[in-house]
Design a protein around this motif. Structure first.
Motif, short mmCIF file in Angstrom:
data_model
loop_
_atom_site.label_atom_id
_atom_site.label_comp_id
_atom_site.label_asym_id
_atom_site.label_seq_id
_atom_site.Cartn_x
_atom_site.Cartn_y
_atom_site.Cartn_z
N GLY A 1 -12.13 11.60 -3.37
CA GLY A 1 -13.00 12.57 -2.71
C GLY A 1 -14.20 11.98 -2.01
N SER A 2 -14.35 10.65 -2.02
CA SER A 2 -15.51 10.03 -1.37
C SER A 2 -15.29 9.80 0.12
N ARG A 3 -14.14 10.21 0.64
CA ARG A 3 -13.84 10.19 2.08
C ARG A 3 -13.99 8.81 2.71
N GLY A 4 -13.64 7.76 1.95
CA GLY A 4 -13.64 6.42 2.51
C GLY A 4 -15.01 5.80 2.66
N THR A 5 -16.07 6.44 2.16
CA THR A 5 -17.41 5.90 2.35
C THR A 5 -17.75 4.81 1.34
N LEU A 6 -16.98 4.70 0.24
CA LEU A 6 -17.20 3.64 -0.75
C LEU A 6 -16.24 2.47 -0.56
N GLY A 7 -15.12 2.72 0.06
CA GLY A 7 -14.12 1.68 0.27
C GLY A 7 -12.84 2.32 0.77
N ILE A 8 -11.91 1.48 1.16
CA ILE A 8 -10.63 1.97 1.67
C ILE A 8 -9.59 1.85 0.58
N VAL A 9 -8.99 2.98 0.21
CA VAL A 9 -7.93 2.99 -0.79
C VAL A 9 -6.66 2.42 -0.17
N THR A 10 -6.13 1.35 -0.78
CA THR A 10 -4.93 0.72 -0.23
C THR A 10 -3.68 0.96 -1.08
N ARG A 11 -3.88 1.31 -2.36
CA ARG A 11 -2.75 1.61 -3.23
C ARG A 11 -3.18 2.64 -4.26
N VAL A 12 -2.26 3.51 -4.64
CA VAL A 12 -2.58 4.58 -5.59
C VAL A 12 -1.54 4.59 -6.71
N ASN A 13 -2.00 4.65 -7.94
CA ASN A 13 -1.12 4.78 -9.10
C ASN A 13 -1.16 6.24 -9.54
N VAL A 14 -0.01 6.88 -9.53
CA VAL A 14 0.04 8.32 -9.78
C VAL A 14 0.92 8.67 -10.97
N ARG A 15 0.61 9.80 -11.57
CA ARG A 15 1.44 10.38 -12.62
C ARG A 15 2.32 11.45 -11.98
#
Length: 424
Positions: A186-200
């Motif tokens: 929810g930080s809209r990329g302002t803290l960093g760029i998400v490159t991989r996501v681990n999901v349930r």
């Protein structure tokens, strides 16, 4: 700039010239870069941080009309090439996937094992998982399954100065970094760029049925929704839509509609459906065929995704009638959809240019004031530049602002990641 970027990601992964498709509220970037790994992403951001280039994070580019209007954009960094399923353990109901993978591709991959990721935000088949996580975007299924924060076990984040961080874990029992993961979502990329996501993941329900309750005005449907709650008739999704949407989704242009979706085993779904007439408060009850139900839910997602202006009014579910009344008073004639079980109404305006910009700005400001007086909120999820230059899409942040500013400084010390686009 271009030669240095091409030396990192390769010539074909840097686009320059007329990149209007990637414009952010009309601000066209100097270049669009598409790294193929976290390491390339880190190298690009380290370069941008050192030279002070402003970077706009993006997935497929569908969320660039959200947030505040930028002062400038040097680079759009898209995760579209980070689209592989890194790990998938069907027996554990977990997966680790690239942020650029689209929801339609995930549905196909997980569906082969009768599993799914129950996230259905606006435009979700074509949306990338990274964008959904970064914006914390959720749709009607939030009622039963929650928002992206409830599905993300961990993630890989590249900070503004090029550090690669592994946050959280890959299995349900691993909660290391749990709070930090929730802050990034929810930080809209302002803290960093998400490159991989681990999901349930979840097993696909054995049965899935939708029933429409139809009435000439919303009050009867709000009463039906409250009666469902009191009778503990549990739905996976409850969407209340105005006649403009009922017409396009159900062919009922003269009625308000409450779409109730039930999921689970066949016996439980049938039991819930059979109890609806007893709480319908006089509304007409119509069971939808599977094909018609699918068309209605996908149509609602598409309608919300293409609205030129989307205003989100949120309050307690018990105050839904008041929230709808505020929407009707301040945005007369505009299509409205509400997550009834969560108390969130969305005003979806196809073309706000039809009225004076000042009128829309005044309506949004008045909606924010009216909602705040009751303890609710009003934000602009998406809108044209002319309107967002006249009203802050987020409004007052409150005491959390200091924490967010501290996090921004820690994760993006040079302040290059979408500066000012969110609340920091």
């Amino acid at each position: 700039m271009l030669d240095r970027l091409r030396s990192i990601v390769g010539p074909g992964a840097v686009r320059a010239g007329d990149e209007a498709r990637w414009a952010v509220h009309g601000v066209v970037p100097k270049a669009v870069v598409a790294p193929a790994s976290a390491e390339e992403t880190a190298a690009v951001l380290a370069l941008a941080s050192g030279d002070g280039w402003v970077v706009e994070p993006a997935g497929a580019g569908a969320c660039l009309d959200g947030g505040r209007v930028p002062g400038r954009v040097d680079l759009v960094l898209t995760t579209e090439r980070l689209a592989e399923v890194v790990e998938y353990e069907p027996a554990d109901l977990t997966a680790s996937v690239g942020a650029g993978i689209r929801m339609a591709a995930l549905a196909a991959r997980f569906g082969a094992h009768r599993q799914w990721l129950p996230l259905d935000p606006p435009g979700h088949p074509g949306a990338t998982l990274g964008a959904i996580v970064s914006t914390a975007s959720a749709g009607p299924l939030r009622l039963a399954y929650g928002t992206p924060r409830d599905h993300v076990l961990g993630l890989q984040l590249v900070t503004g100065d090029g550090r690669i961080l592994e946050l959280g874990g890959k299995v349900v029992k691993n909660v290391a970094g749990y709070d930090l993961v929730k802050l990034v979502v929810g930080s809209r990329g302002t803290l960093g760029i998400v490159t991989r996501v681990n999901v349930r993941l979840r097993p696909i329900p054995a049965a899935d049925a939708t029933v429409a309750l139809l009435a000439p005005a919303p009050d009867r449907l709000v009463a039906a929704f409250q009666a469902m709650r009191e009778a503990r008739i549990e739905a996976a999704a409850l969407e209340l839509v105005s006649p403009a949407l009922a017409g396009s989704l159900l062919g009922e242009p003269d009625a308000w509609a409450l779409l109730a979706r039930f999921q689970g085993n066949a016996e439980a779904v049938e039991a819930a459906r059979s109890r609806l007439p007893s709480v319908a408060q006089g509304a007409r009850v119509e069971a939808l065929s599977p094909e018609r139900a699918e068309a209605a839910w996908s149509g609602l997602s598409a309608e919300e995704a293409r609205a030129a202006l989307a205003v989100r009014l949120a309050d307690r579910p018990s105050e839904l009638a008041g929230t709808l009344a505020t929407a009707a008073r301040l945005f007369p004639g505009s299509p409205v959809a509400a997550h009834a079980g969560d108390g969130i109404a969305r005003v979806l305006v196809p073309a706000p240019e039809g009225a004076a910009t000042s009128s829309w700005v005044e309506a949004i400001a008045e909606a924010r004031s009216a909602m705040a007086a009751r303890g609710g909120t009003a934000i602009v999820a998406r809108g044209p530049r002319a309107i967002l230059e006249g009203v802050d899409p987020y409004g007052p942040v409150g005491p959390a602002l200091r924490l967010m500013q501290a996090l921004k400084k820690e994760f993006d010390p040079a302040g290059i990641l979408a500066p000012g686009r969110f609340v920091v």
